[in-house]
Design a protein around this motif. Structure first.
Motif, PDB file in Angstrom:
ATOM      1  N   VAL A   1      45.962 100.718  44.181  1.00 32.75           N
ATOM      2  CA  VAL A   1      46.046  99.984  45.648  1.00 32.75           C
ATOM      3  C   VAL A   1      44.591  98.967  45.712  1.00 32.75           C
ATOM      4  O   VAL A   1      43.780  99.390  45.603  1.00 32.75           O
ATOM      5  CB  VAL A   1      45.983 100.721  46.703  1.00 32.75           C
ATOM      6  CG1 VAL A   1      46.080 100.023  48.146  1.00 32.75           C
ATOM      7  CG2 VAL A   1      47.227 101.845  46.855  1.00 32.75           C
ATOM      8  N   ASP A   2      45.192  97.935  45.983  1.00 35.53           N
ATOM      9  CA  ASP A   2      44.050  96.598  46.220  1.00 35.53           C
ATOM     10  C   ASP A   2      44.251  96.114  47.616  1.00 35.53           C
ATOM     11  O   ASP A   2      45.525  95.894  47.883  1.00 35.53           O
ATOM     12  CB  ASP A   2      44.026  95.552  45.285  1.00 35.53           C
ATOM     13  CG  ASP A   2      43.571  96.065  43.852  1.00 35.53           C
ATOM     14  OD1 ASP A   2      42.463  96.128  43.669  1.00 35.53           O
ATOM     15  OD2 ASP A   2      44.413  96.246  42.927  1.00 35.53           O
ATOM     16  N   VAL A   3      43.157  95.942  48.418  1.00 35.33           N
ATOM     17  CA  VAL A   3      43.599  95.364  49.771  1.00 35.33           C
ATOM     18  C   VAL A   3      42.265  94.874  50.301  1.00 35.33           C
ATOM     19  O   VAL A   3      41.355  95.391  49.895  1.00 35.33           O
ATOM     20  CB  VAL A   3      44.231  96.499  50.760  1.00 35.33           C
ATOM     21  CG1 VAL A   3      43.074  97.595  51.112  1.00 35.33           C
ATOM     22  CG2 VAL A   3      44.511  95.764  52.245  1.00 35.33           C
ATOM     23  N   HIS A   4      42.380  93.710  51.204  1.00 28.59           N
ATOM     24  CA  HIS A   4      41.163  93.233  51.745  1.00 28.59           C
ATOM     25  C   HIS A   4      41.262  93.487  53.116  1.00 28.59           C
ATOM     26  O   HIS A   4      42.235  93.301  53.908  1.00 28.59           O
ATOM     27  CB  HIS A   4      41.379  91.554  51.819  1.00 28.59           C
ATOM     28  CG  HIS A   4      40.979  90.931  50.442  1.00 28.59           C
ATOM     29  ND1 HIS A   4      40.250  89.927  50.227  1.00 28.59           N
ATOM     30  CD2 HIS A   4      41.091  91.414  49.227  1.00 28.59           C
ATOM     31  CE1 HIS A   4      39.976  89.639  48.831  1.00 28.59           C
ATOM     32  NE2 HIS A   4      40.618  90.679  48.212  1.00 28.59           N
ATOM     33  N   LEU A   5      40.100  94.247  53.680  1.00 29.96           N
ATOM     34  CA  LEU A   5      39.943  94.842  55.081  1.00 29.96           C
ATOM     35  C   LEU A   5      39.191  94.000  55.956  1.00 29.96           C
ATOM     36  O   LEU A   5      38.000  93.406  55.575  1.00 29.96           O
ATOM     37  CB  LEU A   5      39.470  96.348  55.257  1.00 29.96           C
ATOM     38  CG  LEU A   5      40.348  97.222  54.407  1.00 29.96           C
ATOM     39  CD1 LEU A   5      39.640  98.592  54.407  1.00 29.96           C
ATOM     40  CD2 LEU A   5      41.703  97.411  54.758  1.00 29.96           C
ATOM     41  N   VAL A   6      39.663  93.438  56.935  1.00 26.61           N
ATOM     42  CA  VAL A   6      38.974  92.391  57.873  1.00 26.61           C
ATOM     43  C   VAL A   6      38.333  93.288  59.011  1.00 26.61           C
ATOM     44  O   VAL A   6      39.023  93.894  59.945  1.00 26.61           O
ATOM     45  CB  VAL A   6      39.796  91.280  58.475  1.00 26.61           C
ATOM     46  CG1 VAL A   6      39.064  90.170  59.152  1.00 26.61           C
ATOM     47  CG2 VAL A   6      40.638  90.497  57.257  1.00 26.61           C
ATOM     48  N   PHE A   7      37.027  92.881  59.269  1.00 24.78           N
ATOM     49  CA  PHE A   7      36.155  93.563  60.290  1.00 24.78           C
ATOM     50  C   PHE A   7      35.660  92.347  60.984  1.00 24.78           C
ATOM     51  O   PHE A   7      35.809  91.193  60.730  1.00 24.78           O
ATOM     52  CB  PHE A   7      35.050  94.127  59.713  1.00 24.78           C
ATOM     53  CG  PHE A   7      35.458  95.501  58.908  1.00 24.78           C
ATOM     54  CD1 PHE A   7      35.816  96.622  59.406  1.00 24.78           C
ATOM     55  CD2 PHE A   7      35.642  95.265  57.406  1.00 24.78           C
ATOM     56  CE1 PHE A   7      36.223  97.812  58.610  1.00 24.78           C
ATOM     57  CE2 PHE A   7      36.143  96.401  56.767  1.00 24.78           C
ATOM     58  CZ  PHE A   7      36.429  97.739  57.421  1.00 24.78           C
ATOM     59  N   SER A   8      35.218  92.647  62.392  1.00 28.60           N
ATOM     60  CA  SER A   8      34.292  91.882  63.143  1.00 28.60           C
ATOM     61  C   SER A   8      33.181  91.529  62.296  1.00 28.60           C
ATOM     62  O   SER A   8      32.568  92.194  61.784  1.00 28.60           O
ATOM     63  CB  SER A   8      33.979  92.490  64.426  1.00 28.60           C
ATOM     64  OG  SER A   8      33.464  93.393  64.442  1.00 28.60           O
TER      65      SER A   8
END
Length: 301
Positions: A241-248
Motif C-alpha cells: 500500500v502506498d499513500v500520501h497523507l495530508v496534514f495541517s
C-alpha cells in the motif's frame, strides 16, 4: 514444513493414485470420459509438482536482487496452471469429437463406474483439505489447486452419470457429449485462474471493497485533512500500500508520524494473517495538483 507445501505434496500423491486407477480402466474400457479424466490427473500431478517449486521460491525472503521477495512466482504458477488446464480441456474436446465420429463403444462399464466412484470420493476429500489450506494460508497456488480439483469433482460426477446412463440405455453418444461438456467447463475454469494470475503480475489493485475500507480508515483519523495517490497491489501473501497523507502545515513531525502509525495498524488489521508493506508519505499540504502538473510537463518535454 509449511501448510502450503503439505497441500502440494498431498495433491501430488492423490494425482498419482488417480492416474494409475483411471489410466488402467480407461484403456481397458475405451471410455473417452475416463481417459480424459486420467489425462487431467496427469496434468494435475505436473501442476502440483510445479506448485511445490513455486511455493518454495515464493517463501524465500527478500534479498539484494529481489527487494520485494519472489511472491509473484505464485501468480506465475497460477497462469501456467491455468494454461495447462486449458490444454487438457482442448484435448478432451478433441478426443470426444473423434470418438463420436468413429462411433467407438465403451466396454467394462461396471469397472469404469467403480473407478469413478472411488475417484470422486478421493477428490472430494482432497478438495475439502485444499479449501482448508487455502483459507488458512491465502496462497494463490493452493487456491488455484483447490479450484482445479473442484472442477475434477464436477467432471468426475458428470462422467459417473454418463457411464450409468450408457449402461442403462446403451446410447454410446452420451460419453462423447459428456466429454464435450466437461472440456468446456474446464476451459472456463482455467480462464478464471489465468485472469487472477495475470492481474497480480500486472500489479492490479486489491479488490474495491478492501480499498474502500482503507479510505474509511484514513478519513477517520482526526489528524488527517485529506489524502491522495492511494495505490495497492499484491504479491504472494504480501499486500503493498502506498499513500500520501495530508496534514495541517503546523503539525509536529511526531504527531504526524503517530497518526500514520495508527492508520497503518488499522489497515493491517483488515487481514491480520497476511503480510503488509505500507508506505505512507506525510504531506504538510495537498501537493497532488503540483505533482500532476510536473508529471505532464515531463511527459511533454
Amino acid at each position: 514444513m509449511t501448510l502450503q507445501k503439505k497441500a502440494t505434496i498431498i495433491s501430488s500423491g492423490t494425482a498419482t493414485l488417480l492416474i494409475v486407477i483411471k489410466l488402467f480402466v480407461g484403456v481397458m474400457s475405451g471410455s473417452v470420459a475416463v481417459l480424459a479424466s486420467a489425462i487431467d490427473s496427469v496434468l494435475d500431478l505436473i501442476v502440483s509438482a510445479f506448485n511445490y517449486f513455486a511455493i518454495t521460491k515464493a517463501e524465500q525472503p527478500a534479498n539484494k536482487k529481489f527487494n520485494y521477495g519472489k511472491g509473484k512466482i505464485e501468480a506465475l504458477a497460477g497462469v501456467i496452471e491455468g494454461t495447462v488446464i486449458t490444454v487438457s480441456g482442448l484435448f478432451i474436446f478433441y478426443t470426444a469429437i473423434k470418438k463420436a465420429i468413429n462411433q467407438e463403444t465403451v466396454e467394462f462399464l461396471g469397472y469404469s463406474i467403480i473407478v469413478m466412484v472411488i475417484s470422486l470420493a478421493i477428490t472430494i476429500a482432497l478438495v475439502l483439505f485444499l479449501n482448508y489450506a487455502a483459507k488458512k494460508t491465502r496462497s494463490m497456488v493452493v487456491k488455484s489447486d483447490a479450484l482445479h480439483y473442484k472442477t475434477d469433482v464436477l467432471s468426475n460426477s458428470a462422467i459417473l452419470v454418463s457411464l450409468v446412463l450408457i449402461q442403462m440405455t446403451g446410447f454410446e453418444m452420451i460419453d462423447s457429449i459428456m466429454g464435450v461438456i466437461i472440456s468446456i467447463y474446464i476451459i472456463h475454469s482455467a480462464y478464471q485462474i489465468i485472469r487472477d494470475g495475470v492481474y497480480i503480475l500486472l500489479d492490479a489493485s486489491l479488490d474495491e471493497e478492501m480499498v474502500e475500507k482503507m479510505r474509511d480508515i484514513i478519513l477517520e483519523e482526526k489528524e488527517i485533512s485529506d489524502f491522495h495517490y492511494l495505490k495497492t497491489r499484491k504479491s504472494g501473501n504480501t499486500n503493498f500500500v502506498d499513500v500520501h497523507l495530508v496534514f495541517s502545515p503546523g503539525i509536529s513531525l511526531m504527531r504526524a508520524h503517530h497518526a500514520g502509525d495508527r492508520i497503518e495498524e488499522k489497515i493491517k488489521d483488515l487481514i491480520p494473517d497476511e503480510v503488509w508493506v505500507i508506505n505512507a508519505h506525510l504531506d504538510p499540504y495537498d501537493d497532488s495538483e503540483i505533482n500532476d502538473q510536473q508529471y505532464v510537463a515531463n511527459e511533454e518535454g
